[in-house]
Structure formats: C-alpha cells, structure tokens
Design an enzyme around this catalytic site. Structure first.
Site, PDB file in Angstrom:
ATOM      1  N   SER A  34      75.175  54.179  16.058  1.00 47.60           N
ATOM      2  CA  SER A  34      75.940  53.112  15.633  1.00 47.60           C
ATOM      3  C   SER A  34      76.423  53.467  14.210  1.00 47.60           C
ATOM      4  O   SER A  34      77.455  52.632  13.651  1.00 47.60           O
ATOM      5  CB  SER A  34      75.008  51.570  15.676  1.00 47.60           C
ATOM      6  OG  SER A  34      73.742  51.758  14.907  1.00 47.60           O
ATOM      7  N   GLY A  72      72.584  51.959  19.398  1.00 44.07           N
ATOM      8  CA  GLY A  72      71.309  51.929  19.892  1.00 44.07           C
ATOM      9  C   GLY A  72      70.804  53.413  20.813  1.00 44.07           C
ATOM     10  O   GLY A  72      69.834  53.430  21.300  1.00 44.07           O
ATOM     11  N   ASN A 104      67.601  56.728  15.848  1.00 49.05           N
ATOM     12  CA  ASN A 104      67.000  55.988  16.922  1.00 49.05           C
ATOM     13  C   ASN A 104      65.878  56.839  17.670  1.00 49.05           C
ATOM     14  O   ASN A 104      65.143  56.506  18.567  1.00 49.05           O
ATOM     15  CB  ASN A 104      67.905  55.402  18.037  1.00 49.05           C
ATOM     16  CG  ASN A 104      68.597  54.518  17.313  1.00 49.05           C
ATOM     17  OD1 ASN A 104      68.455  53.437  16.449  1.00 49.05           O
ATOM     18  ND2 ASN A 104      70.225  54.469  17.519  1.00 49.05           N
ATOM     19  N   ASP A 227      70.474  44.972   7.559  1.00 46.56           N
ATOM     20  CA  ASP A 227      69.287  45.876   7.352  1.00 46.56           C
ATOM     21  C   ASP A 227      69.799  47.004   6.653  1.00 46.56           C
ATOM     22  O   ASP A 227      70.793  46.942   5.807  1.00 46.56           O
ATOM     23  CB  ASP A 227      69.072  46.501   8.897  1.00 46.56           C
ATOM     24  CG  ASP A 227      70.161  47.244   9.676  1.00 46.56           C
ATOM     25  OD1 ASP A 227      71.131  47.625   8.815  1.00 46.56           O
ATOM     26  OD2 ASP A 227      70.122  47.397  10.670  1.00 46.56           O
ATOM     27  N   HIS A 230      72.823  49.879   8.666  1.00 47.84           N
ATOM     28  CA  HIS A 230      74.272  50.033   9.031  1.00 47.84           C
ATOM     29  C   HIS A 230      75.144  49.533   7.898  1.00 47.84           C
ATOM     30  O   HIS A 230      74.712  48.788   7.003  1.00 47.84           O
ATOM     31  CB  HIS A 230      74.334  48.763  10.209  1.00 47.84           C
ATOM     32  CG  HIS A 230      73.626  49.255  11.410  1.00 47.84           C
ATOM     33  ND1 HIS A 230      72.470  48.677  11.641  1.00 47.84           N
ATOM     34  CD2 HIS A 230      73.955  49.620  12.488  1.00 47.84           C
ATOM     35  CE1 HIS A 230      71.883  48.926  12.907  1.00 47.84           C
ATOM     36  NE2 HIS A 230      72.988  49.865  13.329  1.00 47.84           N
TER      37      HIS A 230
END
Length: 262
Positions: A34, A72, A104, A227, A230
């Site tokens: 992402s 993700g 991730n 967060d 991002h």
C-alpha cells in the site's frame, strides 16, 4: 531496370517499411504494497502511494507504466494470490519491474486474519503450514526467497528487475528516522547483489530527506493520523521523487532514458 537500381529500390523500400513500423513501448511494472498503491489510489482516508505519482516523471509516450501494487500484500502473498503470475505472462524483453516489499512480511505465517508473513532473512529455510485464508497446505519461504523468485523470473523473460528497499515508517529515535538497514532493507540489497539486479536504497534516500525536514513537519505533512506507515499526498509525492532520484543515481540503469529531463 539494372540489377544495381533494383537493389537500391529494394533497399529504399525496406528502409521506409522499417521507419513506418510502430515502435513497441516497454512497460514499467510496479509491484509492492500500500505504500506503492493505496486502495483505489484516490486518496482514501487521505492515504496515497508513491506509485500514483511516478508517471509524472516519465515520458509516457515512450514507456508505459502499470502499478500492480496492492495494499496488505507481502512478498509472499503477492505471489500466492497469483498476481505475479499474471504480470510474468505478459513480460517482454526490455520491460522493467520495480519491486518494493517488506512492510507486511513480519506478520504471522498462519494467523486467521491475513496469513501473510514470511520467514526472516534470505536463506532457504521453509515451514509447512495450513493456510486458514486460502484453506490449503502451504510451504512458506523466506523474504529473500520470494524476492529472488521475482528477480530471476523477470530476468529469464529478458526484463530488467529493480529492487527497492522499503520506504521508512514515521518512527524516530533521538532525531533520526529508524532505518531498515538491519532487516528488510538489508535483505533487499543482498538479494539484488546475489542475482545481479539493480538496487535502489529507497529507505535511506527517504530517511535522509525526512531528517532534513524534521520530525514535527514530517509527522504533520507527510503522514496522516491513521498510522506511522501510510503516507499523505505530500509524503507519496516525496517518495516518488526519491524513487526517481535513485533511478538517476543507479549506474547502468537504462530506465533513465525515459525520464523527463529536468
């Protein structure tokens, strides 16, 4: 008509036909998570990926750009979901693949939420699991194993893989941005070296720019309240420019020929 005139005429016809033949543009494929492409990449919740802005730096009349990154995903799940296979089937000699994974990969291997983690490192270790998401047995490999798979399979097609270390998170200690130089950033560099792929230390390039801007401004302007991973619109644009900086600085990377001149 003499043989010489006939030969000259045939040569002229061949030159004209060659000039009239349409030129096939190479494709630049982006694969990652992402931070490269967020959701629909229309700024959902104020979040943006750098891949959205990369075409602004290239002459898209001469190179085609496709952003296949998706939120993700890890180096493992981008492969196991069949996303890489679709790209691989279309790869042509002279195409480019920019790959950035790692954000991730530290997750659990077989949790019921995502099951996207990889084994740490670049070795040949494996672990057999039951994947509760895909409902099937699966052999999980290391981060480096999946990265090498993308690289070597792209190379086998005559494409040019470019490995990027992951963009840094908004994590600071004593005025310095936390680097990935001891884990995923390091492993990305190592697999590039082992396979002969080009490597761009995007993690370091961006971290230095963040430090020049300062923690307070970076937090306020380049990330959102969602967060510490991002990026906002400004953050994604900064990261895209950093990718281009890395492309320009990478010796022997012919992708530079498609960049718009400053």
């Amino acid at each position: 008509m003499t043989s010489l005139k006939r030969l000259c005429l045939l040569f002229l016809v061949a030159i004209v036909a060659l000039a009239a033949r349409p030129t096939v543009k190479p494709t630049l494929y982006l694969i990652g998570d992402s931070t490269v492409k967020n959701g629909s990449d229309k700024g959902d919740k104020g979040l943006w990926g750098w891949g959205h802005f990369l075409p602004e730096f290239f002459d898209t009349t001469r190179i085609h750009i496709e952003n296949h990154a998706i939120g993700g995903r890890s180096s493992r799940t981008f492969h196991t979901e069949g996303r890489w296979e679709k790209i691989l089937s279309r790869l042509q000699p002279g195409d480019y693949v920019l790959m950035q994974f790692g954000h991730n990969d530290a997750g659990a291997l077989d949790d019921t939420a995502r099951a996207r983690g990889t084994i740490r490192g670049i070795g040949e270790e494996t672990k057999d699991i039951y994947n509760p998401i895909q409902k099937r047995p699966e052999t999980v490999h290391t981060y480096g194993w999946y990265m090498k798979k993308y690289i070597t399979e792209a190379q086998a097609k005559g494409a040019i893989p470019v490995v990027l270390s992951l963009v840094p998170r908004n994590v600071w200690k004593e005025g310095k941005v936390a680097r990935g130089s001891q884990d995923y950033g390091l492993w990305a560099k190592q697999v590039a070296e082992q396979t002969g792929a080009k490597f761009i230390d995007l993690n370091e390039i961006v971290a230095k720019q963040y430090e020049a801007i300062g923690q307070e401004r970076v937090t306020k302007e380049h990330f959102t309240e969602v967060d510490h991973t991002h990026t906002s619109l400004a953050g994604a644009k900064l990261n895209a420019a950093a990718v281009v900086e890395g492309v320009r600085a990478t010796k022997g990377l012919k992708l530079t020929r498609y960049l718009i001149k400053k």
